[in-house]
Scaffold this motif. Structure first.
Motif, PDB file in Angstrom:
ATOM      1  N   GLU A 103      -2.048   7.755   3.609  1.00  0.00           N
ATOM      2  CA  GLU A 103      -2.222   8.693   4.520  1.00  0.00           C
ATOM      3  C   GLU A 103      -1.297  10.006   3.925  1.00  0.00           C
ATOM      4  N   ALA A 104      -0.363   9.625   3.156  1.00  0.00           N
ATOM      5  CA  ALA A 104       0.492  10.840   2.705  1.00  0.00           C
ATOM      6  C   ALA A 104      -0.064  11.496   1.436  1.00  0.00           C
ATOM      7  N   ILE A 105      -1.283  11.133   0.909  1.00  0.00           N
ATOM      8  CA  ILE A 105      -2.032  11.796  -0.346  1.00  0.00           C
ATOM      9  C   ILE A 105      -2.586  13.185   0.602  1.00  0.00           C
ATOM     10  N   ASP A 106      -2.339  14.305  -0.073  1.00  0.00           N
ATOM     11  CA  ASP A 106      -2.984  15.502   0.486  1.00  0.00           C
ATOM     12  C   ASP A 106      -4.460  15.537   0.082  1.00  0.00           C
ATOM     13  N   PRO A 107      -5.333  15.709   1.295  1.00  0.00           N
ATOM     14  CA  PRO A 107      -6.699  15.654   1.122  1.00  0.00           C
ATOM     15  C   PRO A 107      -6.970  17.096   0.527  1.00  0.00           C
TER      16      PRO A 107
ATOM     17  N   LEU B  39       5.577   5.746   3.244  1.00  0.00           N
ATOM     18  CA  LEU B  39       4.133   6.004   3.748  1.00  0.00           C
ATOM     19  C   LEU B  39       3.090   5.665   3.014  1.00  0.00           C
TER      20      LEU B  39
ATOM     21  N   GLU C 271       0.819  -1.134  -0.120  1.00  0.00           N
ATOM     22  CA  GLU C 271       0.047   0.029  -0.030  1.00  0.00           C
ATOM     23  C   GLU C 271       0.863   1.322  -0.174  1.00  0.00           C
ATOM     24  N   VAL C 272       2.047   1.143  -0.251  1.00  0.00           N
ATOM     25  CA  VAL C 272       2.918   2.377   0.037  1.00  0.00           C
ATOM     26  C   VAL C 272       2.782   3.299  -1.161  1.00  0.00           C
ATOM     27  N   ARG C 273       2.499   4.703  -1.040  1.00  0.00           N
ATOM     28  CA  ARG C 273       2.107   5.684  -2.091  1.00  0.00           C
ATOM     29  C   ARG C 273       3.206   6.683  -2.024  1.00  0.00           C
ATOM     30  N   GLN C 274       4.409   6.754  -1.047  1.00  0.00           N
ATOM     31  CA  GLN C 274       5.114   7.661  -0.771  1.00  0.00           C
ATOM     32  C   GLN C 274       6.507   7.255  -0.142  1.00  0.00           C
TER      33      GLN C 274
END
Lengths: 191, 464, 214, 315
Positions: free
Chosen positions: B359-363, B356, B324-327
């Protein structure tokens, strides 16, 4: 003493010339874009109104009444104010160039500020004596300054918010003034 | 007993993925040296180093391969023994491009001849500075400011107090924590040598009190050393910020635009002091550092990594990342820099590599509701609300008046903002614009002055 | 001067005051009476007409005297001229329309500091011949009258449920008292200004489109 | 690893965020407002429920329609309109006709909030302004308070505020606490309001400084005017608690600095006292807060805190 307290609260809050009586709306809307300008205008107006209240009372009681020329009140008063503004401008230029630089630009506008004339006329209508007139003039001017500063504060803040384009400028300022006037209505009957 | 004072504001972010601190208990392991190391020449703030080796040269471990390129600069040493393969341009984790020397490892780990200080307890200031400069030591908390420069106070300024930063600059990171647990004696020794050299009578080690074991270890190590004490500090990000740390320990406010030395303090990271100790006692330059590999790694841990190792090797040593890593972040979650090139090398300033998740994706940003949280949490007592509005309105003068240049970009305001506004990001941009303008204004002023001078000179000549 | 480049006609000057440079909605002049007396449509009309009277005559006289008055004392002179007409209309109203005068109160006396009059004297009458000045006074005055009548109609409609004194709202309508008070004046004018600006913008957009087609 | 690399995003730090959102905050405020609403429904029956529903629906619908019409991003789902709706309903007597909350809701959302740019941009609290407008416009409707279902005699339906200024002993503290007296539908039950207010403060949603300084200032003023008994009852009666906890703490319309918030609270308390004791209106809460809302930009301006390490400039 209590008369003065009544005048103080009355002129600043309860019967605020701008917020409760619709006087001086033009400078109120025109000079309230920036807080600092509003402050300068407020100070200049305070100065002129206080002095004008003093002199118009003298003119009324030592000139118009003895000569039974009360019907020339408007004419006489506006002349006094116009001359006064001119004198103040020249005096400031000579005596305090810094103050003149700060307030100079507002002075010519004050002649057509109806608060000045309205205060002068109301002082006579309310039957104040010389001291009361001057004090009442000063308080009325402070009330004017207060509402000017409040609106300027709000407008400066609104400048940074995302107000729609068509609200910017006068329409927005008018509606803000409306909300302010609602707040001032709470003081009704305080004196 | 002296009570530490909390600096104003600050936040208390969760300490790891799903709020769990995963790395505290992982002892430092040595990451095997890779086949090739890519050693960038600009791993510090200031001028890049100048290469002194050429393609095909054989180098030993610890050998200088690039010299300092100026006063504010640091030399670079080889972290392996082997052959120089090429000198090329690479992209670093922080997105900057720089020259780098690639060395093929011969796996012999032959050190160059090391020159430990002969009389470490009586080093003069200049000697210590030259050792530190020669070892290429930079601030290891992530700032990478050349330490030798920091230890050379401007004339008229006196160092009264050393402050050791054991507060761990950011959540998730545990490199300093582990170092304090495993090398307390060396750290204290290094600090003592620095104090002796500078004639400084007092040093304080500030450690956040969620690291009870580290506090105990450091206390034990400095029991017999005069003038050094350990100060437990409340857990609050950014406790590791220089100005915040000084305030918490000494209650002195570093003036805006000033340096810690203005209040008589020098702040060093524990990792930096460890490196200084190694340089003095063993003569070893800075060629490896402790890196926290944290976040969504399959086997997170703290590794002793050779400078120039690719991030890829570190991730592989951790058993890869979770799906699930996005960053990927170089540094901590609050101030670290996101990067997407796993072939980037680890440098002297890499305190951690974090993986990360979503959760690292900017809302999405909402409108500011003026709740004032950002103001309450700003460790610099700034007014993010107002600064942000002014920056977005391109009203930079007002933003500057509000103190935007004092912003330390800690990210606390953005972290707490319920409307998810990108405050730190906006300030970063605002600061850049203002700095550029200041530079431009300076240049214009300089030019005008020069022209004036010329005119005067010309006038002078004519007069003659 | 811009005024001479384009020949001014009586009609054009009149319409300019009435529509293009409407004192209330475009120039934002004379706000105090605009807000102060507009609680009922009748007051609006009377105030507007009184102002028009002063405006026309002061413009006429100032224009006639424009070459005689020395520049230095022009402001006091204008004020004297304006104040004379204000005093005239004030005394006339006290004599013939005492009720209306009581309602409008100080605002009648304050016409003297109404910035419309002063602004027109200074920027138009002092530079143009009498006939045009009268046209300007008429246009500006009627533009002002129409604006404040509109405003007072809206305020009377919601504030008292009537227009010109005739009840138009159904009997069950509960009058919104705030419309007759200060806040109502400010807010109504603000909203009207938004509407008028929108209409103007639409008209301008259409004008541009038509030009494009031609 | 190649695949992972493709998914990676690059963004500016910080990379983690707190879980609090605007929506969450608004939901918590609604939750904190619930006890007072329930008390209102218990005391005034179905009428109260009807008004609450109408008011909330009007607010949300107005916001939604306006944003759709203006082609804006629809934020009607952020619950802030619900808070406004609830507050308007709480400030209306249960006997009011249906159109009162409708007018109030439209005025609040459209004129006070959206015209200035929507959530976060308004300078006056929408619910308060709406209440003031309704109160000024339809004083007879807004000022006639129905009796509660549990009151023994209809005679005492006069609001306790009016009685208090005549003779404080006519009203018992217990009645004020449980809210079994005449008043607008959401302000009668002091216990429910305190419960909600304390919840907000504990949850860190509302800043304690405003309500505490508000209530203390008002208390001290009334103490000086008429002694402890009057002061205690004045604080519990009328809209003071509702205003202090839920309306004076509205983020958007109050100062952001710490000293500014104390000034805000103290100003509200003082004005409330002046209006209740001396002015035309029996209840000064909304006007007091509204006036302080208007003062807010000025307070903010003069209470700007010194930032860390700021060097005072000379000259």
């Amino acid at each position: 003493m209590s008369t003065f307290l009544t005048i103080l609260i009355g002129q600043i809050l309860v019967n605020n010339y701008v917020m409760c009586q619709f006087f001086g709306i033009c400078p109120f809307l025109g000079v309230s874009k920036k807080f600092d300008t509003a402050l300068g205008m407020g100070l200049a107006v305070t100065f002129v109104i206080t002095v004008a209240s003093f002199f118009t009372w003298l003119v009324q009681n030592f000139l118009l009444v003895p000569l039974s020329l009360e019907y020339l009140q408007t004419l006489a008063f506006i002349l006094v104010i116009a001359v006064l503004v001119q004198v103040v401008e020249m005096a400031l230029k000579k005596l305090s160039p810094t103050l003149y630089q700060a307030l100079g630009v507002y002075l010519p506008l004050i002649t057509t500020n109806c608060v000045v004339l309205a205060v002068a006329i109301n002082n006579i209508t309310d039957g104040y004596n010389l001291l009361e007139s001057t004090f009442s003039g000063c308080c009325a001017a402070l009330g004017f300054t207060l509402s000017l500063l409040l609106l300027a504060g709000i407008r400066e803040r609104m400048e940074l918010s995302n107000m729609p384009k068509w609200m910017q400028g006068f329409p927005g300022a008018l509606i803000m003034a409306g909300m302010m006037a609602i707040a001032f209505m709470g003081f009704g009957g305080l004196i | 007993m002296f009570k530490p004072r909390l600096f104003p504001g600050g936040v208390h972010p969760h300490e790891g993925v799903n709020g769990k601190e995963v790395n505290k208990g992982n002892a430092i392991r040595e990451l095997p040296a890779p086949e090739r190391v890519v050693i960038p020449l600009s791993q510090h703030i200031g001028a890049p180093a100048k290469p002194v080796v050429a393609k095909g040269d054989h180098v030993l471990m610890g050998q200088v391969i690039a010299e300092a390129g100026g006063f504010v600069s640091a030399p670079v040493h080889s972290s392996v023994s082997g052959t120089v393969a090429e000198i090329s341009t690479v992209k670093l984790c922080n997105g900057n491009e720089t020259q780098a020397i690639t060395i093929v490892n011969d796996f012999k780990d032959e050190w160059v001849e090391l020159h430990p200080a002969e009389h470490p307890e009586t080093l003069s200031q200049a000697e210590l500075q030259s050792i530190v400069r020669g070892a290429g030591i930079v601030g290891m908390g992530g700032a990478t400011f050349p330490t030798a420069v920091k230890l050379t106070p401007a004339s008229g300024k006196v160092i009264e107090k050393f402050i050791l930063n054991g507060a761990e600059c950011e959540p998730y990171l545990t490199a300093d924590h582990r170092l304090m647990l495993e090398k307390p004696v060396q750290i204290i020794d290094g600090l003592r040598l620095m104090m002796l050299s500078f004639g400084v009578k007092e040093a304080v080690i500030g450690i956040e009190d969620n690291k009870k074991d580290a506090i105990a270890a450091m206390k034990a190590a400095c029991r017999d050393v005069e003038g050094i004490r350990v100060q437990a500090l409340p857990v609050r990000y950014p406790q590791g910020g220089e100005k915040q740390l000084i305030y918490a320990i000494t209650r002195r406010e570093v003036p805006a635009g000033g340096l810690p030395i203005d209040v008589g303090c020098v702040v060093c990271n524990v990792g930096t002091v460890y490196a200084i100790q190694q340089a003095i006692r063993e003569g070893k330059p800075l060629v490896q550092r402790v890196v926290t590999a944290g976040g969504l790694m399959n086997n997170p841990g703290n590794y002793l990594v050779r400078v120039g190792t690719r991030v890829r090797s570190l991730i592989e040593a951790c058993g890869g990342v979770k799906p699930e890593v996005r960053q990927l972040v170089n540094g901590g979650p609050m101030m670290g820099v996101a990067f997407n090139d796993v072939d980037a090398p680890i440098t002297k300033g890499t305190s951690g590599i974090l993986a990360l998740g979503p959760e690292a994706i900017d809302p999405p940003e909402g409108p500011c509701i003026r709740c004032g949280r950002c103001m309450r949490h700003c460790p610099m007592k700034l007014l993010p609300v107002h600064m942000d509005q002014n920056v977005r309105d391109e009203n930079y003068e007002e933003a500057e008046r509000l103190g935007i240049m004092s912003c330390i970009e800690c990210g606390a305001c953005t972290y707490v903002c319920p409307a998810k506004r990108m405050l730190t990001q906006s300030f970063r941009m605002g600061k850049k614009v203002i700095a550029a303008r200041q530079r431009a204004a300076k240049e214009i002023a300089q030019k005008a002055q020069e022209e004036l001078k010329k005119e005067q000179e010309a006038a002078g000549k004519e007069a003659k | 001067m811009a005024d001479t480049s384009k020949k001014l006609t009586f009609w054009g000057t009149f319409m300019n005051g009435l529509v293009t440079e409407n004192p209330t909605f475009t120039l934002m002049l004379g706000m105090c009476p605009t807000l102060g007396v507009t609680t009922a449509a009748m007051n609006g009309v009377s105030m507007g007409l009184a102002t028009t009277f002063v405006l026309v005559f002061s413009n006429l006289f100032i224009s006639l005297l424009r070459n005689i008055i020395p520049d230095k004392v022009r402001i006091p002179s204008y004020i004297v001229i304006i104040a004379s007409f204000v005093t005239m209309i004030d005394l006339m109203m006290q004599a013939y329309l005492p009720d209306l005068r009581a309602v409008l109160g100080t605002y009648i006396q304050l016409i003297v500091v109404n910035c419309i009059i002063f602004a027109r004297a200074e920027s138009f009458a002092a530079k143009n011949p009498p006939a045009l000045s009268v046209a300007d006074g008429l246009g500006m005055g009627l533009g002002f009258t129409i604006s404040i009548t509109l405003l007072s109609m809206v305020r009377e409609l919601f504030g008292s449920g009537s227009v010109f004194g005739y009840t138009v709202m159904p009997a069950s309508y509960q009058p919104m008292a705030i419309m007759n008070m200060v806040p109502g004046g400010f807010i109504t004018l603000g909203l009207m200004m938004i509407v008028i600006n929108a209409i103007k913008k639409m008209a301008a957009g259409r004008g541009r489109r038509e030009e494009g087609l031609a | 690893m190649q695949q992972m690399q493709k998914k990676l995003i690059i963004a500016s730090s910080p990379h983690i965020r707190d879980s609090v959102t605007t929506r969450r905050i608004m939901q918590e405020v609604c939750l904190a407002l619930a006890p007072a609403g329930i008390a209102g429904i218990v005391y005034f029956g179905v009428d109260a429920l009807k008004l609450i529903l109408i008011s909330v629906c009007t607010c949300v619908l107005t916001e939604y329609l306006y944003q759709r019409l203006m082609n804006q991003k629809v934020t009607a789902g952020d619950w802030s309109a619900v808070v406004t709706g609830l507050l308007i309903a709480y400030n209306v007597p249960a006997s009011a006709p249906w159109w009162i909350p409708v007018v109030g809701g439209v005025f609040a959302i459209l004129l006070v909030k959206q015209l200035f740019g929507g959530i976060g941009s308004n300078f006056a609290n929408p619910a308060l302004t709406a209440r003031a407008v309704l109160f000024i416009s339809w004083g007879s409707i807004m000022g006639s308070y129905p009796v509660t279902r549990y009151m023994e005699d209809a005679v005492s339906s006069a609001t306790p505020l009016a009685l208090l200024q005549q003779d404080p002993s006519q009203v018992s503290v217990w009645t004020l606490l449980i809210g079994n007296h005449g008043g607008v539908l959401g302000e009668t039950c002091a216990i429910a309001l305190i419960l909600g207010g304390v919840y907000l403060i504990i949850r860190g949603i509302a800043d304690w400084r405003i309500p505490v300084s508000f209530i203390c200032t008002a208390f001290v003023c009334f103490l000086l005017q008429g002694g402890f008994d009057l002061a205690l009852k004045e604080v519990l009666a009328g809209g003071l608690l509702l205003g202090a906890f839920f309306m004076a703490t509205d983020y958007v319309t109050t100062p952001t600095s710490v000293p500014g918030r104390f000034i805000m609270g103290a100003g509200c308390g003082l004005l409330l006292f002046l209006i209740r004791a001396f002015a035309n209106y029996p209840e000064g809460c909304s006007f007091a807060i509204l006036f302080m809302n208007v003062m807010t930009p000025m307070i903010d301006r003069f209470t700007m805190p010194k930032y860390f390490g700021e060097v005072k400039k000379h000259g």
